[in-house]
Design a protein around this motif. Structure first.
Motif, PDB file in Angstrom:
ATOM      1  N   GLN A   1       0.843  -1.111  -0.071  1.00  0.00           N
ATOM      2  CA  GLN A   1       0.070   0.061   0.041  1.00  0.00           C
ATOM      3  C   GLN A   1       0.798   1.170  -0.090  1.00  0.00           C
ATOM      4  O   GLN A   1       0.771   2.213  -0.727  1.00  0.00           O
ATOM      5  CB  GLN A   1      -0.862  -0.223   1.256  1.00  0.00           C
ATOM      6  CG  GLN A   1      -1.884   1.166   1.261  1.00  0.00           C
ATOM      7  CD  GLN A   1      -2.579   1.091   2.650  1.00  0.00           C
ATOM      8  OE1 GLN A   1      -2.553   0.290   3.461  1.00  0.00           O
ATOM      9  NE2 GLN A   1      -3.609   2.043   2.829  1.00  0.00           N
ATOM     10  N   VAL A   2       2.019   1.280   0.732  1.00  0.00           N
ATOM     11  CA  VAL A   2       2.907   2.445   0.821  1.00  0.00           C
ATOM     12  C   VAL A   2       3.753   2.694  -0.271  1.00  0.00           C
ATOM     13  O   VAL A   2       3.698   3.764  -0.964  1.00  0.00           O
ATOM     14  CB  VAL A   2       3.701   2.368   2.415  1.00  0.00           C
ATOM     15  CG1 VAL A   2       4.528   3.368   2.160  1.00  0.00           C
ATOM     16  CG2 VAL A   2       2.887   2.262   3.583  1.00  0.00           C
ATOM     17  N   SER A   3       3.902   1.390  -0.799  1.00  0.00           N
ATOM     18  CA  SER A   3       4.667   1.633  -2.196  1.00  0.00           C
ATOM     19  C   SER A   3       3.895   2.237  -3.278  1.00  0.00           C
ATOM     20  O   SER A   3       4.411   2.902  -4.212  1.00  0.00           O
ATOM     21  CB  SER A   3       5.340   0.065  -2.717  1.00  0.00           C
ATOM     22  OG  SER A   3       4.214  -0.653  -2.860  1.00  0.00           O
ATOM     23  N   VAL A   4       2.644   1.930  -3.375  1.00  0.00           N
ATOM     24  CA  VAL A   4       1.679   2.411  -4.328  1.00  0.00           C
ATOM     25  C   VAL A   4       1.862   4.009  -4.251  1.00  0.00           C
ATOM     26  O   VAL A   4       1.862   4.826  -5.116  1.00  0.00           O
ATOM     27  CB  VAL A   4       0.513   1.890  -4.248  1.00  0.00           C
ATOM     28  CG1 VAL A   4      -0.622   2.797  -5.256  1.00  0.00           C
ATOM     29  CG2 VAL A   4       0.427   0.324  -4.771  1.00  0.00           C
ATOM     30  N   LEU A   5       1.570   4.457  -2.948  1.00  0.00           N
ATOM     31  CA  LEU A   5       1.820   5.848  -2.593  1.00  0.00           C
ATOM     32  C   LEU A   5       3.104   6.534  -2.926  1.00  0.00           C
ATOM     33  O   LEU A   5       2.969   7.621  -3.588  1.00  0.00           O
ATOM     34  CB  LEU A   5       1.385   5.946  -1.051  1.00  0.00           C
ATOM     35  CG  LEU A   5       1.501   7.522  -0.374  1.00  0.00           C
ATOM     36  CD1 LEU A   5       0.441   8.523  -1.095  1.00  0.00           C
ATOM     37  CD2 LEU A   5       1.531   7.466   1.128  1.00  0.00           C
ATOM     38  N   ALA A   6       3.904   5.574  -2.861  1.00  0.00           N
ATOM     39  CA  ALA A   6       5.480   6.401  -2.978  1.00  0.00           C
ATOM     40  C   ALA A   6       5.554   6.453  -4.350  1.00  0.00           C
ATOM     41  O   ALA A   6       5.955   7.521  -5.074  1.00  0.00           O
ATOM     42  CB  ALA A   6       6.482   5.525  -2.478  1.00  0.00           C
ATOM     43  N   ASP A   7       4.854   5.707  -5.237  1.00  0.00           N
ATOM     44  CA  ASP A   7       5.058   5.604  -6.766  1.00  0.00           C
ATOM     45  C   ASP A   7       4.384   6.801  -7.336  1.00  0.00           C
ATOM     46  O   ASP A   7       4.582   7.548  -8.156  1.00  0.00           O
ATOM     47  CB  ASP A   7       4.594   4.269  -7.407  1.00  0.00           C
ATOM     48  CG  ASP A   7       4.759   4.195  -8.969  1.00  0.00           C
ATOM     49  OD1 ASP A   7       5.747   4.411  -9.484  1.00  0.00           O
ATOM     50  OD2 ASP A   7       3.924   3.855  -9.725  1.00  0.00           O
ATOM     51  N   ASP A   8       2.977   7.143  -6.770  1.00  0.00           N
ATOM     52  CA  ASP A   8       2.102   8.040  -7.069  1.00  0.00           C
ATOM     53  C   ASP A   8       2.928   9.673  -6.781  1.00  0.00           C
ATOM     54  O   ASP A   8       2.847  10.383  -7.654  1.00  0.00           O
ATOM     55  CB  ASP A   8       0.871   8.131  -6.364  1.00  0.00           C
ATOM     56  CG  ASP A   8      -0.202   7.147  -6.658  1.00  0.00           C
ATOM     57  OD1 ASP A   8       0.159   6.259  -8.016  1.00  0.00           O
ATOM     58  OD2 ASP A   8      -0.935   6.549  -5.961  1.00  0.00           O
ATOM     59  N   ILE A   9       3.688   9.854  -5.840  1.00  0.00           N
ATOM     60  CA  ILE A   9       4.233  10.679  -5.480  1.00  0.00           C
ATOM     61  C   ILE A   9       5.461  11.127  -6.464  1.00  0.00           C
ATOM     62  O   ILE A   9       5.680  12.282  -7.047  1.00  0.00           O
ATOM     63  CB  ILE A   9       4.832  10.677  -3.995  1.00  0.00           C
ATOM     64  CG1 ILE A   9       3.769  10.848  -3.085  1.00  0.00           C
ATOM     65  CG2 ILE A   9       5.743  11.934  -3.684  1.00  0.00           C
ATOM     66  CD1 ILE A   9       4.167  10.602  -1.270  1.00  0.00           C
TER      67      ILE A   9
END
Length: 326
Positions: A180-188
């Motif tokens: 979940q956090v890696s998807v957030l980091a990728d969006d950023i």
């Protein structure tokens, strides 16, 4: 003796008192609330205090329940936060952490909570983020914000709305995991251009202590430039590259993986700090509610005792008047 006389004379006078008509009177504007009628303030004041005591008891039950829920969530997240520290520490040893590096494009990632009632953790990260903005802003420099959490979003939108590139809320709605956090980091990474990412979060120390922390992640171009200049990143050239990937591609992968690992640890640390601060705040609220309840109980007992004493005085005075009228 006076009570016995009042009972005897009272039985004799009850029919005449009941048959006497009661004249309607208009209360004087100067009269106080205690003179409004036979039920008056004395019966109302005790009822008001009783209602206030009931509401304080209900609030105390809610704060105690919230403290227990926060303690349960803290136990579930604390172990994962401590284990996640091993993810970003190797990157710090390899690439370093340069919070004071001077770059043209900076992005400040502010981590906060979606809910309140957790002390000052949200205002603390907002203050640190604004201080970083002032330190890195300049005529030829660009500083942007990425806000994670509803509370920091509400505060930052007041005066820094034009500098916010991305906002993310309800991250803690589901149990946190690395995917979940890696998807957030990728969006950023896809939505902002940066030379340095500065993640601002609260590092968990104990239930009553947390430390505002800034973690810095450099872009692959800045890492390569710093390694060529020397300094802390000068040792990167001593490593051998295996496979067909170039140095730039490896640094790109390292930077992305470093950012996702740092974000994962920061989100967990911030969640632990939130739960610890909420436990402390709810514990203080429960104690304050208990102290308020003690004061209200004392006020209620005093008011009730004063009402009883006044009624006894009226009874004794009436009995004495009846005895004197014989």
């Amino acid at each position: 003796m006076a009570m016995a006389v009042f009972r005897r004379e009272g039985r004799r006078l009850l029919p005449s008192i009941a048959a006497r008509p009661i004249a309607a009177t208009t209360p004087s504007p100067l009269s106080s609330d205690r003179e409004e009628g036979p039920l008056g303030v004395r019966s109302i004041s005790t009822q008001v205090v009783r209602n206030r005591m009931k509401s304080v008891k209900n609030i105390q039950k809610i704060t105690k329940a919230m403290k227990m829920v926060a303690a349960s969530k803290l136990r579930a997240v604390q172990g994962r936060a401590e284990n996640s520290r091993g993810l970003w520490q190797p990157f710090t040893a390899l690439l370093g952490d340069n919070p004071s590096i001077d770059v043209k494009k900076s992005v400040v990632v502010t981590l906060s909570s979606d809910k309140g009632l957790c002390g000052g953790i949200n205002s603390t990260v907002v203050k640190v983020s604004r201080a970083l903005y002032k330190l890195n802003a300049g005529p030829e420099k660009d500083v942007k914000f990425v806000i994670v959490g509803e509370k920091a979003k509400a505060i930052m939108f007041r005066d820094s709305k034009n500098d916010i590139s991305l906002t993310v809320t309800e991250l803690n709605k589901n149990p946190l995991n690395y995917a979940q956090v890696s998807v957030l980091a990728d969006d950023i990474l896809k939505n902002v251009e940066f030379d340095a990412l500065r993640i601002v979060y609260n590092k968990f120390h104990s239930v009553v202590a947390f430390l505002p922390t800034v973690a810095t992640v450099l872009s692959p171009e800045i890492i390569e430039k710093e390694s060529e200049v020397g300094g802390k990143l000068g040792e990167l050239d001593s490593y051998e590259i295996e496979g067909g990937e170039t140095k730039g591609e490896i640094l790109q992968n390292l930077a992305e993986f470093q950012f996702s690992c740092v974000m994962f640890n920061a989100v967990l640390e911030n969640a632990c700090s939130e739960m610890g601060a909420r436990m402390s705040a709810m514990d203080s609220s429960s104690r304050n509610a208990g102290e308020m309840l003690d004061r209200l109980t004392l006020t209620y007992n005093r008011t009730r005792q004063a009402s009883i004493t006044t009624e006894l005085i009226e009874i004794i005075s009436g009995a004495s008047a009846l005895e004197a009228a014989k």
